[in-house]
Design an enzyme around this catalytic site. Structure first.
Site, PDB file in Angstrom:
ATOM      1  N   LEU A  67       0.847  -1.199   0.000  1.00  0.00           N
ATOM      2  CA  LEU A  67       0.000   0.000   0.000  1.00  0.00           C
ATOM      3  C   LEU A  67       0.882   1.248   0.000  1.00  0.00           C
ATOM      4  CD1 LEU A  67      -3.041   0.820   0.408  1.00  0.00           C
ATOM      5  CD2 LEU A  67      -2.546   0.926   2.825  1.00  0.00           C
ATOM      6  N   SER A  68       1.283   1.687  -1.173  1.00  0.00           N
ATOM      7  CA  SER A  68       2.186   2.833  -1.228  1.00  0.00           C
ATOM      8  C   SER A  68       2.156   3.448  -2.621  1.00  0.00           C
ATOM      9  CB  SER A  68       3.615   2.385  -0.887  1.00  0.00           C
ATOM     10  OG  SER A  68       4.545   3.349  -1.322  1.00  0.00           O
ATOM     11  N   GLU A  69       1.537   4.596  -2.735  1.00  0.00           N
ATOM     12  CA  GLU A  69       1.417   5.232  -4.049  1.00  0.00           C
ATOM     13  C   GLU A  69       2.784   5.674  -4.562  1.00  0.00           C
ATOM     14  OE1 GLU A  69      -0.481   6.013  -1.396  1.00  0.00           O
ATOM     15  OE2 GLU A  69      -2.315   5.010  -2.059  1.00  0.00           O
ATOM     16  N   GLN A  91      -5.613   4.068  -6.523  1.00  0.00           N
ATOM     17  CA  GLN A  91      -7.000   3.702  -6.230  1.00  0.00           C
ATOM     18  C   GLN A  91      -7.978   4.879  -6.357  1.00  0.00           C
ATOM     19  OE1 GLN A  91      -8.087   1.666  -2.321  1.00  0.00           O
ATOM     20  NE2 GLN A  91      -7.956  -0.023  -3.787  1.00  0.00           N
ATOM     21  N   PHE A  92      -7.540   6.060  -5.962  1.00  0.00           N
ATOM     22  CA  PHE A  92      -8.301   7.293  -6.191  1.00  0.00           C
ATOM     23  C   PHE A  92      -7.292   8.413  -6.440  1.00  0.00           C
ATOM     24  CE2 PHE A  92     -11.243   4.717  -3.780  1.00  0.00           C
ATOM     25  CZ  PHE A  92     -12.478   4.992  -4.360  1.00  0.00           C
ATOM     26  N   ILE A  96      -3.039  10.271  -4.707  1.00  0.00           N
ATOM     27  CA  ILE A  96      -1.797  10.399  -5.482  1.00  0.00           C
ATOM     28  C   ILE A  96      -0.815  11.378  -4.837  1.00  0.00           C
ATOM     29  CG2 ILE A  96      -2.204  12.326  -7.092  1.00  0.00           C
ATOM     30  CD1 ILE A  96      -1.341  10.393  -9.366  1.00  0.00           C
ATOM     31  N   HIS A 138     -11.990  11.087  -1.966  1.00  0.00           N
ATOM     32  CA  HIS A 138     -12.340  10.088  -2.977  1.00  0.00           C
ATOM     33  C   HIS A 138     -13.063  10.731  -4.163  1.00  0.00           C
ATOM     34  CE1 HIS A 138     -11.445   7.528   0.413  1.00  0.00           C
ATOM     35  NE2 HIS A 138     -11.619   6.431  -0.294  1.00  0.00           N
TER      36      HIS A 138
END
Lengths: 333, 381
Positions: A67-69, A91-92, A96, A138
């Site tokens: 889990l790491s943009e 994911q959204f 970002i 979101h």
């Protein structure tokens, strides 16, 4: 401007299915194409855009990640250095910001900084936009942050047919492409989409409807708002779906505004330094003599995207846009 | 001295890291299993790095280049690690591994031209890569330190996914291990069991911030625990120790057994760069202590003690290298300044956009002394 030629074989599908078909087609076509993201594996993405891909192509092609943009974008750049063609799912769009460093320093800059030695054929897909009533961050439409950075293309489809052809082109493009998928459009409606492979240009507007009195510039879900609002005014409205947010198809935009002499830009993004500001400036600089009224911007307000109970008051509605169109059409010098 | 300060300076006498070569040039462990010529080449790269720093510092003082950082006192790490790689491997250096680049015979003229502000394509046009192709793929360092670690992870993951036997080596300073990039990249490499070796070049100062302000971890090597890497901690002023730890990590990675984190403890003897004044924030006695453990002198003593390189040969070798380096610097000086329109290149592939074309026209008019706002183009494609 470009319109899609309609081959005979089509299938009714919504936008998220069109995205899924494009991803599947590109993965089958080129083994260097790998999906990279979290929740994209067996579950198929929180919107199901990658549904079935993990089962079909396996864990070496659909890389379920931590889990790491920032890690996603940075790792994708590293894969691209070695000739892979990663397709990252953020994911959204509101997530970002954690990847800001890798976005600016690496994704956008590596090709230029290396004097052209390294290409960065990375596609970053991300849902954006309001209207599905989620929790904060979101519903972001902060495409201006992206557009202000050189070295990346920013593309936004507004229909399933557009989504399939633009995404195929984005993945085949050797530039980094940010691909904005409007979350409200994912399952809004179905339309016949060509089953065969096709690409749409990443640097051209789409003429949605022709008109003579006023040009509406829109992208994403606002294209549909524009079509509805245009039907409610007693004038001939030209609607342009920008599709390419960076770089802009300036000649097509200027050509339309010079014809109609009036322009309204509608976007979900905040007004200050939203893309409408750039569009209005371009028109003022290069179509001044043709203008019969000031360019009007219909936008989100300069606030954080509100709680979902208030989102209808934030997002440009058909009514708000219709009133803007009327004000510009009625403008007297 | 506060408690937090005592924990994290390597002036402490109990040097709890691996060492092969003592500061006096005697062997504590086993000599690396490499030829005599190879060991001399390691020394030559270290001495070359020091010479490069001396000459480019003079250039900076004369205003010939904007800013340089140097590797003074840290020369053992780059070459010790580089010597453990094989042709076809990949390397993501930081900016204090000049000895690695010299070991791989990277052309000095190009590196100096880069310091003098020439972009890579301009250098390539004016200084054709004359020497042999470097055996290892080197990705230019990211100015934002730590940002290269996710790239190195992706690079190594690509090898793993394609079942290739090449490995990736990345360098990072101890300061940059505090960046999210470091952890995020390492974490990806761990999860994907990537053939990656990361060397933390702990020189104990990140401009003016001491190592004890970067982490409360016992050592920087301990950061391996959080990402499931193997770890090693070596005397970074001992080229043999750096080599042995890297060789072991490289073999481990190449065998598909996963990544390793190596902390090489050294000391930044010089200022951070030519804009820094280290005397503001640290004492002379600390610097003097580390100068007494100098890696280049240590290797010279070893080579002399064992008869691999006598004083006369050493002087002749360094003199010849200095001539070559001065000639390379002269070639770099002869590279003309880059043309201004070059700034538009290599942003997006294909024809430039309308916006870029217009801005190119404006700059061209300005360069010709005309009014760029009267360039006649009013928006037509």
């Amino acid at each position: 401007m470009n319109s899609v030629a309609q081959p005979s074989v089509t299938e009714d599908m919504n936008l998220v299915t069109a995205v899924n078909r494009a991803l599947r087609g590109e993965m089958a076509r080129d083994e260097r194409v790998r999906m990279l993201g979290y929740d994209i594996g067996p579950i198929g993405g929180v919107f199901r855009a990658t549904e079935g891909l993990y089962r079909e192509f396996g864990p070496d092609r659909v890389l379920e990640s931590p889990l790491s943009e920032n890690g996603l974008i940075g790792t994708a750049v590293g894969l691209a250095i070695r000739g892979e063609r990663p397709v990252v799912e953020i994911q959204f769009l509101g997530f970002i910001y954690n990847a800001w460093g890798q976005f600016v320093y690496s994704l956008a800059n590596l090709h230029q900084k290396s004097g052209g030695r390294f290409k960065v054929p990375v596609t970053v897909r991300t849902p954006f936009g309001g209207g599905i009533r989620p929790i904060p961050f979101h519903s972001e439409s902060t495409e201006s942050y992206l557009i202000h950075t050189p070295g990346v293309r920013v593309v936004c489809p507004s229909t399933p047919t557009e989504a399939k052809g633009l995404l195929a082109a984005a993945i085949r493009c050797d530039d980094p492409v940010i691909f904005l998928e409007h979350s409200k459009l994912y399952r809004a409606y179905r339309e016949p989409v060509p089953v065969a492979d096709y690409e749409l240009p990443l640097d051209q507007c789409r003429l949605v409807q022709q008109g003579n009195d006023l040009t509406v510039l829109a992208w994403g879900a606002m294209v549909h708002t524009a079509v509805k609002a245009a039907a409610l005014v007693d004038a001939s409205i030209e609607i342009i779906d920008l599709r390419a947010l960076a770089p802009l198809d300036v000649p097509a935009i200027l050509q339309s505004v010079r014809k109609t002499g009036r322009c309204v830009v509608v976007h979900e993004a905040r007004r200050t330094l939203g893309l409408g500001a750039e569009l209005a400036s371009l028109i003022a600089e290069h179509a001044f003599e043709w203008l019969r009224a000031p360019v009007r911007r219909v936008t989100g307000y300069d606030v954080f995207f509100p709680e979902y109970t208030l989102e209808d008051y934030y997002l440009p509605s058909v009514t708000r846009l219709r009133q803007a169109l009327e004000s510009v059409l009625e403008y007297q010098q | 001295m506060g408690a937090y300060e005592a924990r994290w300076t390597e002036r402490r006498p109990d040097e709890d890291y691996d060492r092969v070569l003592n500061p006096d040039g005697t062997l504590l462990g086993k000599r690396p299993d490499r030829s005599d010529e190879e060991l001399c080449a390691w020394y030559r790269a270290m001495a070359g790095s020091r010479l490069f720093d001396t000459l480019t510092l003079r250039m900076q003082r004369r205003g010939e280049l904007s800013v340089t950082g140097n590797s003074l006192g840290e020369e053992a790490i780059g070459v010790g690690a580089a010597a453990a790689l094989q042709p076809g491997d990949w390397c993501f250096p930081s900016y204090r591994q000049m000895s690695a680049l010299l070991y791989w015979e990277f052309p000095v003229d190009g590196m100096v031209a880069a310091l003098m502000g020439s972009p890579p394509e301009h250098i390539a046009a004016h200084l054709p890569f004359a020497g042999r192709t470097p055996p290892v793929h080197v990705v230019p360092y990211t100015v934002f330190l730590g940002a290269s670690i996710p790239h190195a992870a992706g690079c190594a993951i690509a090898d793993g996914l394609n079942r290739r036997r090449t490995i990736t080596l990345a360098f990072v300073g101890e300061g940059a291990t505090s960046e999210g990039d470091f952890y995020e990249g390492a974490n990806f490499a761990g999860v994907f069991n990537a053939p990656l070796v990361i060397i933390i070049q702990n020189n104990q100062w990140c401009i003016s911030v001491p190592a004890n302000r970067q982490t409360a971890a016992r050592t920087f090597a301990d950061k391996a625990l959080a990402v499931g890497f193997r770890q090693a901690r070596v005397d970074g002023n001992d080229v043999f120790a750096v080599y042995e730890a890297t060789r072991d990590a490289v073999e481990h990675a190449r065998a598909g057994r996963g990544p390793t984190l190596i902390e090489a403890v050294t000391y930044r003897v010089a200022d951070h760069n030519t804009s820094d004044s280290a005397s503001i924030y640290r004492g002379e006695e600390e610097v003097a202590y580390w100068k007494s453990r100098d890696p280049v002198d240590r290797m010279a003593r070893y080579l002399q003690r064992t008869g691999l390189l006598d004083e006369g040969e050493r002087c002749r070798m360094l003199e010849a290298d200095e001539q070559d380096m001065r000639a390379a610097i002269q070639r770099a000086r002869e590279v003309p300044p880059p043309p201004a329109p070059l700034m538009f290149d290599h942003h997006l592939l294909g024809e430039p956009s309308w916006g870029i074309r217009r801005q190119q026209v404006e700059l061209a008019a300005e360069l010709e002394g005309r009014n760029p706002f009267l360039s006649g183009d009013d928006g037509d494609a």
